[in-house]
Design a protein around this motif. Structure first.
Motif, PDB file in Angstrom:
ATOM      1  N   VAL A  91      -6.795  -1.306   6.399  1.00 24.15           N
ATOM      2  CA  VAL A  91      -7.180  -0.073   5.712  1.00 24.15           C
ATOM      3  C   VAL A  91      -8.263   0.603   6.531  1.00 24.15           C
ATOM      4  O   VAL A  91      -9.169  -0.052   7.038  1.00 24.15           O
ATOM      5  CB  VAL A  91      -7.724  -0.404   4.299  1.00 24.15           C
ATOM      6  CG1 VAL A  91      -8.450   0.796   3.708  1.00 24.15           C
ATOM      7  CG2 VAL A  91      -6.598  -0.863   3.386  1.00 24.15           C
ATOM      8  N   SER A 133      -8.538  -8.838  -2.513  1.00 27.81           N
ATOM      9  CA  SER A 133      -9.549  -8.722  -1.447  1.00 27.81           C
ATOM     10  C   SER A 133     -10.593  -9.820  -1.551  1.00 27.81           C
ATOM     11  O   SER A 133     -10.894 -10.310  -2.634  1.00 27.81           O
ATOM     12  CB  SER A 133     -10.223  -7.353  -1.531  1.00 27.81           C
ATOM     13  OG  SER A 133     -10.730  -7.137  -2.830  1.00 27.81           O
ATOM     14  N   GLU A 135     -16.523  -3.244  -5.543  1.00 32.14           N
ATOM     15  CA  GLU A 135     -15.219  -2.646  -5.272  1.00 32.14           C
ATOM     16  C   GLU A 135     -14.292  -3.686  -4.677  1.00 32.14           C
ATOM     17  O   GLU A 135     -14.649  -4.388  -3.733  1.00 32.14           O
ATOM     18  CB  GLU A 135     -15.381  -1.477  -4.293  1.00 32.14           C
ATOM     19  CG  GLU A 135     -15.960  -0.247  -4.938  1.00 32.14           C
ATOM     20  CD  GLU A 135     -15.500   1.006  -4.215  1.00 32.14           C
ATOM     21  OE1 GLU A 135     -15.651   1.023  -2.972  1.00 32.14           O
ATOM     22  OE2 GLU A 135     -14.997   1.936  -4.865  1.00 32.14           O
ATOM     23  N   GLN A 136     -13.118  -3.806  -5.250  1.00 29.87           N
ATOM     24  CA  GLN A 136     -12.122  -4.762  -4.772  1.00 29.87           C
ATOM     25  C   GLN A 136     -10.753  -4.106  -4.740  1.00 29.87           C
ATOM     26  O   GLN A 136     -10.525  -3.113  -5.429  1.00 29.87           O
ATOM     27  CB  GLN A 136     -12.054  -5.978  -5.716  1.00 29.87           C
ATOM     28  CG  GLN A 136     -13.372  -6.705  -5.921  1.00 29.87           C
ATOM     29  CD  GLN A 136     -13.815  -7.502  -4.712  1.00 29.87           C
ATOM     30  OE1 GLN A 136     -13.005  -7.814  -3.829  1.00 29.87           O
ATOM     31  NE2 GLN A 136     -15.095  -7.824  -4.651  1.00 29.87           N
ATOM     32  N   TRP A 137      -9.862  -4.719  -3.955  1.00 32.86           N
ATOM     33  CA  TRP A 137      -8.480  -4.244  -3.932  1.00 32.86           C
ATOM     34  C   TRP A 137      -7.634  -5.043  -4.912  1.00 32.86           C
ATOM     35  O   TRP A 137      -7.781  -6.256  -5.017  1.00 32.86           O
ATOM     36  CB  TRP A 137      -7.894  -4.386  -2.528  1.00 32.86           C
ATOM     37  CG  TRP A 137      -8.365  -3.309  -1.609  1.00 32.86           C
ATOM     38  CD1 TRP A 137      -9.478  -3.331  -0.834  1.00 32.86           C
ATOM     39  CD2 TRP A 137      -7.737  -2.047  -1.391  1.00 32.86           C
ATOM     40  NE1 TRP A 137      -9.599  -2.159  -0.137  1.00 32.86           N
ATOM     41  CE2 TRP A 137      -8.537  -1.338  -0.456  1.00 32.86           C
ATOM     42  CE3 TRP A 137      -6.588  -1.422  -1.898  1.00 32.86           C
ATOM     43  CZ2 TRP A 137      -8.222  -0.065  -0.001  1.00 32.86           C
ATOM     44  CZ3 TRP A 137      -6.265  -0.150  -1.446  1.00 32.86           C
ATOM     45  CH2 TRP A 137      -7.081   0.524  -0.512  1.00 32.86           C
ATOM     46  N   GLU A 161     -11.853  -1.324   7.120  1.00 32.03           N
ATOM     47  CA  GLU A 161     -12.181  -2.092   5.904  1.00 32.03           C
ATOM     48  C   GLU A 161     -12.762  -3.434   6.341  1.00 32.03           C
ATOM     49  O   GLU A 161     -12.314  -4.027   7.321  1.00 32.03           O
ATOM     50  CB  GLU A 161     -10.898  -2.296   5.086  1.00 32.03           C
ATOM     51  CG  GLU A 161     -11.005  -3.272   3.932  1.00 32.03           C
ATOM     52  CD  GLU A 161     -11.950  -2.813   2.832  1.00 32.03           C
ATOM     53  OE1 GLU A 161     -11.655  -1.802   2.183  1.00 32.03           O
ATOM     54  OE2 GLU A 161     -12.998  -3.470   2.632  1.00 32.03           O
ATOM     55  N   LEU A 219       0.842  -1.204   0.000  1.00 38.92           N
ATOM     56  CA  LEU A 219       0.000   0.000   0.000  1.00 38.92           C
ATOM     57  C   LEU A 219       0.875   1.251   0.000  1.00 38.92           C
ATOM     58  O   LEU A 219       0.661   2.194  -0.763  1.00 38.92           O
ATOM     59  CB  LEU A 219      -0.895  -0.017   1.248  1.00 38.92           C
ATOM     60  CG  LEU A 219      -2.020   1.009   1.327  1.00 38.92           C
ATOM     61  CD1 LEU A 219      -3.031   0.772   0.209  1.00 38.92           C
ATOM     62  CD2 LEU A 219      -2.719   0.927   2.685  1.00 38.92           C
ATOM     63  N   LEU A 241      -7.507  -6.632   5.439  1.00 43.18           N
ATOM     64  CA  LEU A 241      -6.731  -5.581   4.795  1.00 43.18           C
ATOM     65  C   LEU A 241      -6.665  -4.438   5.792  1.00 43.18           C
ATOM     66  O   LEU A 241      -7.704  -3.922   6.219  1.00 43.18           O
ATOM     67  CB  LEU A 241      -7.408  -5.110   3.506  1.00 43.18           C
ATOM     68  CG  LEU A 241      -7.287  -6.046   2.317  1.00 43.18           C
ATOM     69  CD1 LEU A 241      -8.559  -6.825   2.124  1.00 43.18           C
ATOM     70  CD2 LEU A 241      -6.941  -5.261   1.070  1.00 43.18           C
ATOM     71  N   CYS A 272      -6.240  -9.467  -7.865  1.00 48.32           N
ATOM     72  CA  CYS A 272      -7.304  -9.058  -6.943  1.00 48.32           C
ATOM     73  C   CYS A 272      -7.027  -9.706  -5.594  1.00 48.32           C
ATOM     74  O   CYS A 272      -7.048 -10.933  -5.478  1.00 48.32           O
ATOM     75  CB  CYS A 272      -8.660  -9.506  -7.467  1.00 48.32           C
ATOM     76  SG  CYS A 272     -10.002  -9.087  -6.352  1.00 48.32           S
ATOM     77  N   ALA A 276      -1.044  -1.073  -4.343  1.00 48.03           N
ATOM     78  CA  ALA A 276      -2.417  -1.500  -4.086  1.00 48.03           C
ATOM     79  C   ALA A 276      -3.388  -0.405  -4.491  1.00 48.03           C
ATOM     80  O   ALA A 276      -3.170   0.762  -4.185  1.00 48.03           O
ATOM     81  CB  ALA A 276      -2.575  -1.845  -2.611  1.00 48.03           C
ATOM     82  N   TYR A 277      -4.430  -0.773  -5.191  1.00 47.70           N
ATOM     83  CA  TYR A 277      -5.456   0.215  -5.553  1.00 47.70           C
ATOM     84  C   TYR A 277      -6.824  -0.429  -5.451  1.00 47.70           C
ATOM     85  O   TYR A 277      -6.967  -1.651  -5.414  1.00 47.70           O
ATOM     86  CB  TYR A 277      -5.215   0.770  -6.961  1.00 47.70           C
ATOM     87  CG  TYR A 277      -5.479  -0.214  -8.090  1.00 47.70           C
ATOM     88  CD1 TYR A 277      -6.740  -0.291  -8.685  1.00 47.70           C
ATOM     89  CD2 TYR A 277      -4.469  -1.055  -8.570  1.00 47.70           C
ATOM     90  CE1 TYR A 277      -6.986  -1.175  -9.727  1.00 47.70           C
ATOM     91  CE2 TYR A 277      -4.708  -1.945  -9.609  1.00 47.70           C
ATOM     92  CZ  TYR A 277      -5.971  -2.005 -10.176  1.00 47.70           C
ATOM     93  OH  TYR A 277      -6.224  -2.896 -11.199  1.00 47.70           O
ATOM     94  N   LYS A 278      -7.838   0.421  -5.401  1.00 45.19           N
ATOM     95  CA  LYS A 278      -9.194  -0.068  -5.306  1.00 45.19           C
ATOM     96  C   LYS A 278      -9.879   0.075  -6.647  1.00 45.19           C
ATOM     97  O   LYS A 278      -9.798   1.126  -7.274  1.00 45.19           O
ATOM     98  CB  LYS A 278      -9.959   0.757  -4.255  1.00 45.19           C
ATOM     99  CG  LYS A 278     -10.915  -0.064  -3.472  1.00 45.19           C
ATOM    100  CD  LYS A 278     -11.485   0.676  -2.286  1.00 45.19           C
ATOM    101  CE  LYS A 278     -12.459  -0.244  -1.574  1.00 45.19           C
ATOM    102  NZ  LYS A 278     -13.144   0.425  -0.491  1.00 45.19           N
TER     103      LYS A 278
END
Length: 943
Positions: free
Chosen positions: A476, A465, A419-421, A532, A176, A474, A463, A181-183
């Motif tokens: 977050v 998450s 929505e996923q990481w 999260e 991160l 996670l 992916c 890491a992005y969503k």
RNA sequence: GGGCCUGUAGCUCAGGUGGCUAGAGCGCGCCCCUGAUAAGGGCGAGGUCGACUGUUCAAGUCAGUCCAGGCCCA
């Protein structure tokens, strides 16, 4: 007057307490208990304290049930790597591990709860999962130890251990922090009824009746098509779907690049694009009747074409996709990246928005009045009607087909983008750097490199998450006020400390305020945070094991060894995690083993009842036999298993065991320190056999180095069977049995046997771990010998052959060829009833040239080598021998006759001298010497 | 359908850069021994090297296609 003496008592027959019957299933557990008591694993490492390191890293199996043959194969191969490296002089610890989190355990626990999952808290649910995993870890550990695998069983690594969970969380934070890491959005199975994401394993296919509709998209422009406006009317692309509700999210039309398409004209002049192979089917299933067809075009020409959405103000591009088939539809697939797995990847490839305008219940949250606010299944008929009103519907029917349903509520499920990481493989050139690193790894077999390269080159973003509970969350936090991510990494790492103390459970039992250091603030100034809900993909966890287990100089690992499925799995996840966190591969070598198949070459499966359990095999055959199975085949390709194979291997095992037993029996009373013959006093044949053993040692050590265990086994076995049992030991019997106990020649034989056996038992120790130890315990001791064969070092060439020894090896190779010819002649003589036992034979040889010289100079050896009573050598005048000799082989003409003289009562050889002694009228001249020796040493009182 | 892999005697394996009648062990058949004895020894019979088509003076070994099977995807 003949002396009365018990001749039999003057013969040195083999004597040993080493049992012929192995009884492995009974004996092995006793050996295990002994090892356990000695703390063998610790003692081995202790003995390699200052040795160079060989760092092996264990891939963690999943503890949901009994270990299977494949798992057994896996662990036995690993053990052979570790044991062979240890015996090659390395310090090679083995820390076994288990991959404890994840869906399979969740679902088992859920089943136990009987649908009452929602009645227990997340923390309680996790406690139950932990208990489940622990139970099977214990069970697996017991089974693994039974296989003779040495390792740190009292402190294995578990991905659910607090320290381990902390390392995993830390690894994620590093990703991160570094910006990997992005969503993003990704379609997952979604149950509208339960309002939850489902994993692949949680959908069940059941029959479902869907609408089946044929619709047309106006072609706005098709730049790669030569004809701009075919026909006199409108120009359409024809599409088929069973999910009208996905049309509001339709973003592209997909064509197969290599399929052939036609522009088909109907009577009114309208023209439709359809795959050629679907033209007939389309006419059958719709009202369209084609009257004219254009030339064929490949699908790839439609890439970049533009099509008009049937009811929305949207222009959709033509895209290419390999998964378009001619099985159904029109060869053109409407693509909704928010509602299909394949569609999503196509969308990613073309940079198309992942659009899914639905809420958790599956209601349209935007769109036209005709369907907005309705759920997807309610909306189907309204959308169909809408299509008809807009003139886009050209066919309508119903279709009953296999469709995914929720395993819990059995309602049909949908694909819905959520929505996923993700881990961005483009960021900081992660993909390119990983590809470069793959080249630096050594792959066994070599094709592994190409396989891994392709997979990493082509894989989408990872992916990471999952919408589950049993795993590492996670780490977050979102600001309650502005919704932004908390990016204060010092504060975030406070959570890692919590995990170290309480495990990841802390995430579920503590509030955000407790987990974060006091005074943590968002950039907007607020200090309230929301945690999260998602957890990490378990592959991210197992990918982090190298960080958690390999400390200091043990990282990176020298080797990983797993099945071929791990190219997508652990080999890859470990590589990506290590690349992200440390910038290099976590391993230097990758070894792959094959899949376990049954006798017909089909994968083993529990359901078909062809699954063999290592525990049962141990009970029936013994662990050493299972290990022999592993070693008898090339484990780098698929491995077949059958009962027939096992009984064959049992025969091989018996042969190995008996050959060692023969040595032990003949070394009865032999003390190397006192009785061994000096190097220069060894008989020539014995020295030669040591030389051959030395060659075998070199080959075996090289094969161990490249993990070619089956080559080691086949070479050892052949040597044992052919060179030792059938030849050398058979020849030695006369010397061992009939010569006086202390006779130098007999001692020479024993010295060779002892040194050969000591070398072989060490070479075979990584394979037959129990039997080798059993032999080791019975073998005469020399000063400095390791207490366990597994603490010993592999033999070396120098240990067996001194450079000073005279080298007469070529002579002996030639004598072996002569022997081969003689054996055929002896067989003929046996068949013609001239002789029975070979000792009844006299072989008359005639040779010329070099062969004649050789035979003459080894005349005294010949009877022994052939195990006959007499051999005569004469000069040949025929052409036979010389022609064969010219071909490079030592060849002689030979004839078998009945031996001269009488059979000696003691040694059973025939001799014309039997009867010459008055004291011993039934003995031959050799036995008279032996008896004299025995009597004189008896008189000296040194039995 | 795609990526990667495997396919030599009944079984398990050998057969660098193409070159004499394709090797081994086990198993099998026959025989010997009874001083490794619920052992030991000998001889022998088994293969159109998955199939086909090429390249070559010459292919198990090179190329192409196909078949059977495996892992991973779709």
């Amino acid at each position: 007057m003949a002396k009365s003496i018990d001749l039999k008592s003057t013969i040195n027959l083999p004597r040993t307490s080493f049992p012929m019957k192995a009884q492995l299933p009974q004996r092995e557990p006793q050996q295990l208990a002994e090892w356990e008591e000695q703390g063998i694993y610790r003692r081995i490492l202790e003995s390699r304290k200052n040795a160079p390191i060989f760092s092996f890293h264990d891939g963690p199996p999943y503890p949901t049930g009994d270990i299977h043959l494949g798992t057994g194969l896996n662990k036995i191969c690993k053990d052979m790597v570790v044991k062979s490296k240890t015996m090659a002089g390395f310090r090679a610890p083995y820390i076994p591990g288990w991959d404890c989190h994840g869906l399979p355990i969740e679902t088992k626990v859920e089943k136990d709860l009987g649908g009452k999952k929602h009645s227990v808290s997340a923390a309680e649910f996790r406690r139950m999962c932990r208990a489940f995993a622990t139970k099977y870890v214990d069970q697996n550990r017991r089974d693994f130890k039974r296989l003779g695998i040495f390792g740190q069983w009292d402190h294995p690594y578990l991905t659910m251990d607090p320290e381990h969970e902390a390392v995993i969380a830390e690894a994620f934070l590093t990703f991160l922090e570094k910006g990997y890491a992005y969503k993003g959005l990704k379609p997952v199975y979604w149950c509208l009824h339960d309002r939850t994401a489902l994993a692949e394993a949680e959908v069940e296919y059941e029959n479902h009746t869907s609408p089946s509709i044929w619709i047309r998209y106006k072609v706005e422009e098709a730049p790669n098509l030569k004809v701009k406006r075919p026909g006199g009317g409108e120009f359409y692309a024809l599409v088929w779907t069973t999910t009208p509700w996905t049309l509001p999210a339709s973003m592209a039309l997909a064509f197969h690049p290599d399929l052939e398409y036609v522009l088909a004209e109907v009577e009114n002049g309208d023209v439709y694009i359809v795959a050629k192979g679907r033209v007939n089917a389309v006419q059958e299933e719709t009202s369209l009747k084609f009257v004219k067809f254009s030339e064929l075009v490949r699908g790839k020409v439609f890439e970049g074409a533009k099509f008009k959405h049937p009811f929305l103000e949207r222009i959709e591009p033509g895209v290419l996709a390999e998964y378009v088939t001619l099985e159904q539809g029109t060869g053109i697939v409407h693509t909704a990246p928010g509602h299909g797995a394949e569609d999503f990847y196509t969308g990613q490839k073309y940079g198309i928005e992942t659009y899914a305008p639905l809420d958790d219940e599956g209601r349209f949250v935007e769109g036209l009045l005709e369907y907005k606010g309705k759920t997807v299944f309610e909306a189907n008929p309204f959308i169909t009607q809408l299509l008809e009103e807009r003139g886009a519907l050209v066919g309508e029917a119903k279709l009953t087909h296999s469709y995914p349903h929720c395993w819990r509520c059995h309602n049909p499920v949908i694909f819905r983008a959520t929505e996923q990481w993700f881990i961005d493989l483009q960021h900081d050139q992660l993909r390119e750097r990983t590809l470069a690193e793959i080249e630096k790894v050594k792959w066994f077999p070599a094709w592994g490199e190409e396989r891994m390269r392709k997979m990493v080159a082509e894989r989408p973003d990872w992916c990471i998450s999952r919408q589950r509970f049993w795993g590492v969350p996670l780490v977050v936090f979102y600001c309650e006020k502005c919704g932004e991510l908390l990016r204060d990494f010092r504060a975030l790492r406070n959570v890692v400390k919590w995990f170290e103390k309480e495990g990841a459970d802390a995430w579920f039992t503590h509030s955000a305020a407790e987990l974060l250091p006091a005074g943590t603030k968002c950039k907007c100034g607020a200090s309230e945070f929301r945690k999260e809900k998602d957890i990490l993909d378990v592959w991210f966890e197992s990918g982090s094991t190298n960080l958690a287990v390999l400390k200091g100089e043990f990282w990176p690992a020298d080797a990983y060894l797993e099945g071929p499925d791990q190219y997508r799995g652990w080999f890859q996840s470990s590589l990506l995690v290590a690349m992200g966190v440390r910038g290099r591969a976590p391993y230097k070598q990758i070894i792959t083993h094959g899949w376990t198949l049954d006798a017909e070459g089909r994968p083993m499966s529990k359901s078909k009842g062809t699954g063999e359990l290592p525990a049962e095999i141990c009970e029936k055959w013994g662990a050493d036999l299972l290990r022999l199975w592993v070693t008898s085949q090339d484990y780098q390709t698929d491995m077949r298993f059958s009962e027939a194979m096992m009984s064959q291997l049992a025969e091989s095992y018996r042969k190995i065991r008996n050959t060692f037993r023969f040595v032990l029996g003949n070394l009865n009373g032999f003390d190397p320190a006192r009785d061994a013959v000096a190097e220069n006093e060894l008989l020539e044949m014995d020295a030669w056999m040591l030389h051959r053993t030395a060659e075998l040692i070199e080959k075996c050590r090289a094969w161990y180095d490249e993990y070619a265990f089956h080559r080691v086994f086949h070479a050892l076995y052949d040597f044992l069977v052919v060179d030792l049992s059938a030849f050398y030991f058979d020849v030695l019997k006369d010397r061992l049995y009939t010569f006086a106990r202390h006779n130098k020649a007999r001692r020479s034989a024993q010295t060779a046997m002892y040194r050969i056996a000591s070398a072989l038992v060490r070479l075979i120790a990584p394979i037959l771990v129990f039997t080798a130890e059993e032999v080791w315990k019975s073998l005469p001791r020399a000063a400095g010998d390791a207490p366990s064969v597994h603490m010993a070092l592999f033999p070396t060439r120098e240990e067996l052959v001194h450079s000073a020894s005279p080298n007469k090896n070529e002579n002996w190779e030639s004598l072996l060829q002569v022997r081969e010819q003689a054996l055929k002649k002896l067989e003929e003589a046996r068949n013609s009833k001239l002789i029975n036992s070979a000792l009844e034979a006299r072989v008359e040889m005639r040779a010329s040239g070099k062969t004649l010289d050789l035979l003459k100079s080894y005349a005294a050896w010949l009877p022994q080598i052939l195990i006959v009573s007499q051999v005569s050598v004469a000069s040949a005048n025929g052409a036979h021998a010389s022609s064969a000799a010219a071909a490079g082989a030592a060849a002689a003409e030979m004839e078998v006759r009945h031996a001269d003289g009488k059979k000696c009562e003691r040694c059973w050889n025939y001799s014309v001298h039997v009867g010459e002694s008055a004291d011993y009228p039934t003995l031959c001249e050799r036995c008279l010497v032996a008896i004299a020796e025995i009597e004189s040493s008896a008189n000296r009182g040194s039995a």
